[in-house]
Write an enzyme that holds these catalytic residues in place. Structure first.
Site, short mmCIF file in Angstrom:
data_model
loop_
_atom_site.label_atom_id
_atom_site.label_comp_id
_atom_site.label_asym_id
_atom_site.label_seq_id
_atom_site.Cartn_x
_atom_site.Cartn_y
_atom_site.Cartn_z
N ASP A 161 0.73 3.40 5.70
CA ASP A 161 1.05 1.98 5.88
C ASP A 161 0.33 1.38 7.08
O ASP A 161 0.42 0.18 7.31
CB ASP A 161 2.57 1.81 6.03
CG ASP A 161 3.12 0.78 5.06
OD1 ASP A 161 2.48 0.55 4.01
OD2 ASP A 161 4.16 0.18 5.35
N ASP A 466 16.91 3.98 3.36
CA ASP A 466 17.41 5.23 2.79
C ASP A 466 18.91 5.15 2.53
O ASP A 466 19.37 5.42 1.42
CB ASP A 466 17.07 6.40 3.72
CG ASP A 466 17.42 6.13 5.18
OD1 ASP A 466 17.93 5.03 5.49
OD2 ASP A 466 17.19 7.03 6.01
#
Length: 751
Positions: A161, A466
């Protein structure tokens, strides 16, 4: 009799030799892949919960009675509010003690021909080559590429990223080295398949072959670290002609926040083999999604959804393993352990994921910063496992791809057929039309007007993608399983300084509050979808930041009262005095018991409870403040990558000696330092009062004493230390001023 072919027998024999499990007796023909047993402490814990609940009810009665009769309404109200929060948080913890279970899986009994093993896509995420060194990414990638699993079934996708050419170069080097490393691991049944870990081990082989492989690894490491240090990939280092052109994409206009999609197939299982032509190499694909300053990228959740789509186009494996770049595989049999659950006909239909615990290497003897997160990754997990299953913790998780596309009974179709979870890929991963579509689905505007991030894939709306994704999957009806083998499945690095720890947890606190104060709040939507016990259990995390309120009240109010000899608690002659003692000892005693029963040490527990207090005065408090400001549109917050690089030798030495590392000046240390000073003054004055005036304020003094003992590392860092890890003078000076202001203010309310 259960029969296997010769090829299957040899493959299973390799798996059995890597499981490291003690010998177990099974009946002939027993094909049970896993078992589940309730914890023996369940019934005693339920009985204790009844008594503790009665104590809490009595305490609330006492508070209400005091509120109606006392003159100090503000003080009594603050104590009542604090105890309501403490009671609620105790209830969330108790819900996870309701039905804890332990599971055991038997990978040696998993019977399937190698060609019948399901395909596995591995997602590895990285974002910054300086905070997450490329060699760390390389070791993680190599450790999973070397799984004791059919190599042609494995596809490793690395999401960069940060869009760094340094990371791409490192992975190119890893692809070349893997042709020597993977055969070596499989021929010699190597357990540590991260090269860095293996070559650092005293137990490694010293054979000529091993020494030759080590020399290759050191050469690769030297080249990668040279490139990282120089900050650019020199043409001389690119030895493979097919990859020369890709580095031309890094032009002057290329930035980490604004750049085109880059997808590079570094290794192809259909073509690549080792030099002896005996071992097939797994797929290795580098992915850096398109980014634009005018398009939201949704942090890690967005990166994972890009990998979900790119892998869907290229391989579409039914099972997905997600890993952080610093979390290398420590057990080559881990995928087969996961298959013991994911392929079990009795549970696979509704099984969304198998979660392994995070384990950290290099933790100090008593885990000074509580970075093992024993309660988070072990104690609470077995509690969740008896309900809907453990929550997702961001890494070390094997997902059922189908779980990202709606509830078990309600498939949500993606916008194009090529992304359907059950589609069979029949084209090579490097086919032009496949790569073209992969680039398209990795575009920064691809998700516009689609269900990605809301109903499909990893969910957007929280910095802790998450927790939020696992929670939403459970709300949709998916179940999960906690798999904790004796040999840790994954190992990683943890922060080695206090500022890194509290900064990371401030981000968690903000993300969890985003879930708590949303339409999908666990206390409303969660309870409705999953039931009372599981919904309340999820509040244990969602309401993390709320710990700061009672800690601040109990960290300052009784101590200020002690300085002015004004009682806020019952005196020792009052029967209510013993209720406080019993509730305190009961809560802390049960917490200690939880910790020790799961293999923790007494010293580790002490540091764990101290870090709980430190978090309350730093990360939880500042997370709550920052979330409030953001909600009021007064500020914004971003995603800061926690540094995994640790090159400071002096800091490492202090960590090994378990000396607190405060590091640079930070406003998050101000409340912590202030509470340490206030409690020390209150303790000294209260001790004097106990001898000077007789009975004294015993509960207030006991609380101040407990705080002083917990704050010993802070006093040492303020006064005694001269190293770089001491508390900055600026923090101490400002904390002294705040202490003076608090004491003067206390006179108004307590006198």
């Amino acid at each position: 009799m259960y029969q296997v072919s010769l090829k299957q027998f040899v493959f299973l024999l390799k798996i059995k030799s890597t499981t490291m499990e003690p010998h177990r007796k099974h009946s002939v023909g027993d094909t049970t892949l896993h078992t589940c047993h309730p914890c023996r402490r369940t019934i005693p814990y339920r009985i204790y919960a009844v008594f503790h609940t009665c104590g809490i009810i009595a305490l609330m009665y006492h508070h209400v009675h005091s509120l109606l009769t006392a003159n100090t309404t503000l003080i009594t109200s603050l104590l009542l509010l604090s105890d309501i929060v403490l009671a609620f948080m105790w209830a969330t913890t108790t819900s996870l003690r309701y039905k804890p279970v332990r599971r055991t899986e038997y990978p040696e009994k998993y019977a399937a021909e190698p060609e019948d093993f399901p395909k596995l896509d591995v997602f590895i995420c990285t974002a910054d080559p300086y905070k997450e060194p490329p060699m760390m990414v390389v070791n993680t990638a190599l450790s999973v590429m070397a799984y004791e699993y059919p190599s042609d079934k494995i596809s490793v996708y690395v999401s960069d990223d940060g869009g760094s050419s340094l990371t791409l170069f490192a992975l190119m080097e890893a692809a070349k080295f893997s042709k020597h490393w993977l055969p070596f691991c499989k021929k010699n049944n190597v357990q540590d398949r991260s090269p860095e870990v293996y070559f650092s081990s005293k137990l490694r082989s010293r054979s000529d072959e091993a020494e030759n492989i080590k020399m290759m690894y050191e050469d690769m490491k030297s080249r990668v670290e040279h490139v990282v240090e120089s900050g650019k990939v020199e043409t001389a280092f690119i030895t493979c002609d097919q990859f020369r052109g890709v580095f031309d994409l890094w032009t002057d206009k290329f930035t980490r926040h604004d750049h085109p999609t880059i997808i590079q197939v570094l290794q192809n299982s259909e073509n690549d083999m080792d030099d002896t032509k005996k071992y097939i190499m797994p797929n290795l694909i580098y992915v850096s999604r398109e980014k634009s300053k005018v398009s939201s990228h949704h942090f890690k959740a967005g990166a994972l959804n890009t990998l979900l789509r790119v892998s869907g186009v290229m391989t579409n494996s039914p099972i997905i393993l997600t890993l952080d770049c610093d979390m290398y595989s420590n057990d080559p049999a881990t995928p087969v352990r996961a298959l013991c659950y994911l392929t079990d006909p009795k549970i696979k239909t509704g099984l969304g994921f198998v979660q392994f615990p995070q384990t950290f290497q290099g933790i100090s003897k008593n885990d000074i910063y509580a970075c093992a997160y024993k309660r988070l990754f072990e104690i609470n997990m077995i509690g969740f496992d008896g309900l809907m299953g453990p929550n997702h913790v961001g890494t070390g998780c094997f997902f059922n791809r189908r779980g990202f596309y709606g509830a078990p009974s309600n498939l949500i179709l993606p916008e194009i057929d090529e992304l359907k979870p059950n589609r069979i890929v029949d084209k090579p991963i490097n086919a032009q039309d496949v790569l073209a579509l992969a680039h398209r689905v990795a575009g920064c505007i691809y998700e516009l007007n689609t269900n990605w991030g809301s109903k499909i894939g990893f969910r957007y709306g929280s910095l802790v993608e998450d927790y939020y994704t696992g929670y939403r999957l459970h709300c949709e009806g998916w179940r999960s399983v906690f798999c904790r083998p004796k040999r840790a499945a994954f190992c990683g690095d943890s922060p080695k300084s206090l500022i890194d720890v509290v900064s990371q947890q401030k981000r968690w606190a903000i993300g969890l509050l985003e879930v708590a104060i949303s339409r999908y709040s666990p206390i409303t939507y969660g309870v409705k979808s999953m039931g009372l016990v599981t919904g309340v259990g999820y509040c244990q995390y969602a309401c993390w930041a709320f710990w700061s309120l009672p800690l601040i009240v109990y960290g300052f109010l009784p101590q200020l009262a002690l300085l002015y000899q004004s009682s806020v608690f019952p005196k020792s002659s009052d029967p209510w005095f013993w209720l406080y003692i019993v509730l305190f000892l009961g809560a802390y005693g049960q917490d200690l018991l939880d910790f020790v029963l799961e293999g923790g040490t007494y010293g580790g527990w002490w540091n764990d409870q101290r870090m709980w207090s430190i978090r309350g005065f730093s990360s939880h408090l500042f997370g709550f403040i920052e979330f409030t400001l953001k909600t009021l549109n007064l500020s914004t917050h971003g995603f800061n990558v926690t540094s995994k690089a640790n090159d400071d030798e002096e800091q490492s030495k202090r960590y090994e000696k378990e000396i607190f590392e405060f590091g640079p000046s930070s406003s998050m240390f101000l409340p912590l330092t202030t509470v340490a000073i206030v409690n020390l003054l209150a303790f000294v004055w209260g001790l004097y009062g106990l001898f000077a005036w007789g009975e004294g304020l015993v509960l207030e003094l006991m609380l101040a004493s407990f705080a002083v003992v917990n704050c010993l590392p802070i006093y040492e860092a303020m006064v005694l230390r001269i190293d770089d890890g001491k508390l900055p003078k600026r923090v101490c000076f400002v904390a002294g001023i705040l202490t003076f202001v608090l004491i003067v203010s206390g006179y108004v309310f307590l006198k």
